[in-house]
Design a protein around this motif. Structure first.
Motif, short mmCIF file in Angstrom:
data_model
loop_
_atom_site.label_atom_id
_atom_site.label_comp_id
_atom_site.label_asym_id
_atom_site.label_seq_id
_atom_site.Cartn_x
_atom_site.Cartn_y
_atom_site.Cartn_z
N ALA A 21 -45.61 -34.22 92.05
CA ALA A 21 -47.03 -33.98 91.33
C ALA A 21 -46.74 -33.49 90.03
O ALA A 21 -45.93 -32.70 89.75
N LEU A 22 -47.81 -33.99 89.37
CA LEU A 22 -47.97 -33.51 87.85
C LEU A 22 -49.43 -33.02 87.87
O LEU A 22 -50.32 -33.84 87.99
N GLN A 23 -49.59 -31.66 87.33
CA GLN A 23 -51.05 -31.23 87.38
C GLN A 23 -51.70 -31.20 88.63
O GLN A 23 -52.80 -31.54 88.90
N GLY A 24 -50.89 -31.18 89.74
CA GLY A 24 -51.56 -31.44 90.99
C GLY A 24 -51.73 -32.94 91.47
O GLY A 24 -52.19 -33.04 92.54
N VAL A 25 -51.25 -33.82 90.75
CA VAL A 25 -51.58 -35.21 91.11
C VAL A 25 -50.41 -35.97 91.47
O VAL A 25 -49.41 -35.98 90.70
N THR A 26 -50.61 -36.54 92.70
CA THR A 26 -49.35 -37.35 93.02
C THR A 26 -49.90 -38.78 92.62
O THR A 26 -50.55 -39.34 92.10
N LYS A 27 -48.55 -39.49 92.80
CA LYS A 27 -48.52 -41.20 92.59
C LYS A 27 -49.45 -41.79 93.59
O LYS A 27 -50.13 -42.87 93.34
N ALA A 147 -59.12 -34.12 91.13
CA ALA A 147 -60.22 -33.70 92.06
C ALA A 147 -59.82 -33.44 93.52
O ALA A 147 -58.99 -34.25 94.13
N PRO A 148 -60.60 -32.70 94.41
CA PRO A 148 -60.23 -32.73 95.68
C PRO A 148 -60.40 -33.81 96.47
O PRO A 148 -61.15 -34.59 96.21
N ARG A 153 -63.56 -39.69 95.09
CA ARG A 153 -64.20 -40.89 95.24
C ARG A 153 -65.72 -41.06 94.45
O ARG A 153 -65.94 -41.78 93.70
N ASP A 154 -66.54 -39.87 94.99
CA ASP A 154 -67.68 -39.91 94.02
C ASP A 154 -67.67 -39.60 92.68
O ASP A 154 -68.56 -40.35 92.10
#
Length: 327
Positions: A21-27, A147-148, A153-154
């Motif tokens: 993950a980068l900046q908490g974001v996974t692929k 985002a969480p 999605r919203d």
């Protein structure tokens, strides 16, 4: 480019595999967002988006702002190396395939076109084909990716609705145009002079098939139609010249490379275009390198001496003659 490739390869050896993950974001999150946007799960596009989240790796621009990271702005070459070497431990991605791993999200505003100019990143690609042209993630889409689970999605739905907002697009266009006015696009002007002044004088009978003088699509629909009528097809393996011309009487092609920083007709480019001409059944291909001034030509050739034999040189500031390189 070779220096960048070696630098990134050494970094890969030193650091090992990229984190999950980068900046908490996974692929996985990136794939889900792309699928929501009807962009599928193209692995190159996923990895390109992941690269733009890299706020850990220092920028590979030699004159980047202090403390800048890959996430602050990365060129096509940077992204190609990040994807192919840092992420995949393989060779860099073919930059000519950028239509598949940059264009889809750029078209919907997810990737912002920016330029490193005088030590800072400004909005827009302000100089055609500049090595300082680069990209970064649009902030709202970055917020969606980070985002969480119960909120992204919203947020993405709202972002997608906002993408069709005329106000947002008008603002981006206004800012890009303001940035463009700050920089003189000398390369585009030289291409224009080469096509409008050099070609009619020294290449009578040749028709312009294609010109690469701006960002966006490398070949327009109209140019595709012209090339198809001429029996010419450029593939991702071919060099992309600044201008490509065709003589219908002789079925002969001509390549023009306008040089303000690099990109002369060298032996490698001659070999690439000769292969293309042979593949398309053409009678042959000629070559011209153009410069704005004698001073710029001397500075380049005094250092590189890379003009191919049997090609031509034309100087915009001395336009009444051309010079053949013999050996």
């Amino acid at each position: 480019m070779a220096l960048l490739h070696n630098k990134v390869a050494q970094l890969r050896v030193k650091r090992g595999p990229m984190p999950d993950a980068l900046q908490g974001v996974t692929k996985d999150r990136i794939r889900a967002v792309l699928q929501y946007l009807d962009l599928g799960s193209n692995a190159d596009l996923v990895d390109c988006t992941f690269a733009m989240l890299d706020a850990e790796t220092d920028s590979w621009f030699s004159k980047a702002p202090a403390g800048a990271k890959i996430a602050d702005g990365a060129s096509t070459a940077h992204l190609a190396c990040h994807i192919g070497i840092l992420q995949r431990d393989s060779g860099k991605l073919d930059r000519e395939g950028r239509d598949y791993w940059i264009k889809p999200l750029r078209e919907v505003g997810g990737f912002e076109a920016i330029t490193l100019e005088k030590g800072e990143f400004i909005l827009g690609h302000v100089k055609a084909k500049s090595p300082n042209s680069c990209y970064r993630l649009e902030e709202a889409l970055k917020a969606v990716l980070k985002a969480p689970d119960d909120a992204w999605r919203d947020m993405l739905a709202e972002w997608a609705r906002d993408d069709v907002s005329r106000e947002r697009r008008a603002f981006q266009a206004e800012m890009a145009e303001a940035s463009r006015k700050l920089v003189d696009s000398g390369h585009a002007h030289l291409i224009k002079a080469s096509v409008e002044n050099y070609a009619p004088r020294f290449l009578p009978g040749y028709q312009l098939l294609y010109v690469d003088d701006a960002d966006g699509d490398r070949v327009s629909d109209a140019e595709h139609a012209k090339m198809a009528a001429a029996g010419v097809a450029l593939t991702l393996e071919d060099a992309m010249p600044d201008a490509l011309l065709w003589n219908p009487d002789t079925d002969h092609l001509w390549v023009i490379e306008a040089v303000t920083s690099d990109g002369e007709v060298d032996a490698h480019k001659v070999a690439q275009m000769n292969r293309m001409a042979e593949r398309c059944g053409k009678s042959g291909v000629g070559f011209t390198t153009t410069y704005r001034t004698w001073k710029e030509a001397a500075a380049r050739q005094g250092k590189h001496q890379n003009i191919a034999y049997d090609s031509f040189i034309w100087i915009q500031g001395d336009p009444a003659k051309q010079f053949k390189v013999s050996g």
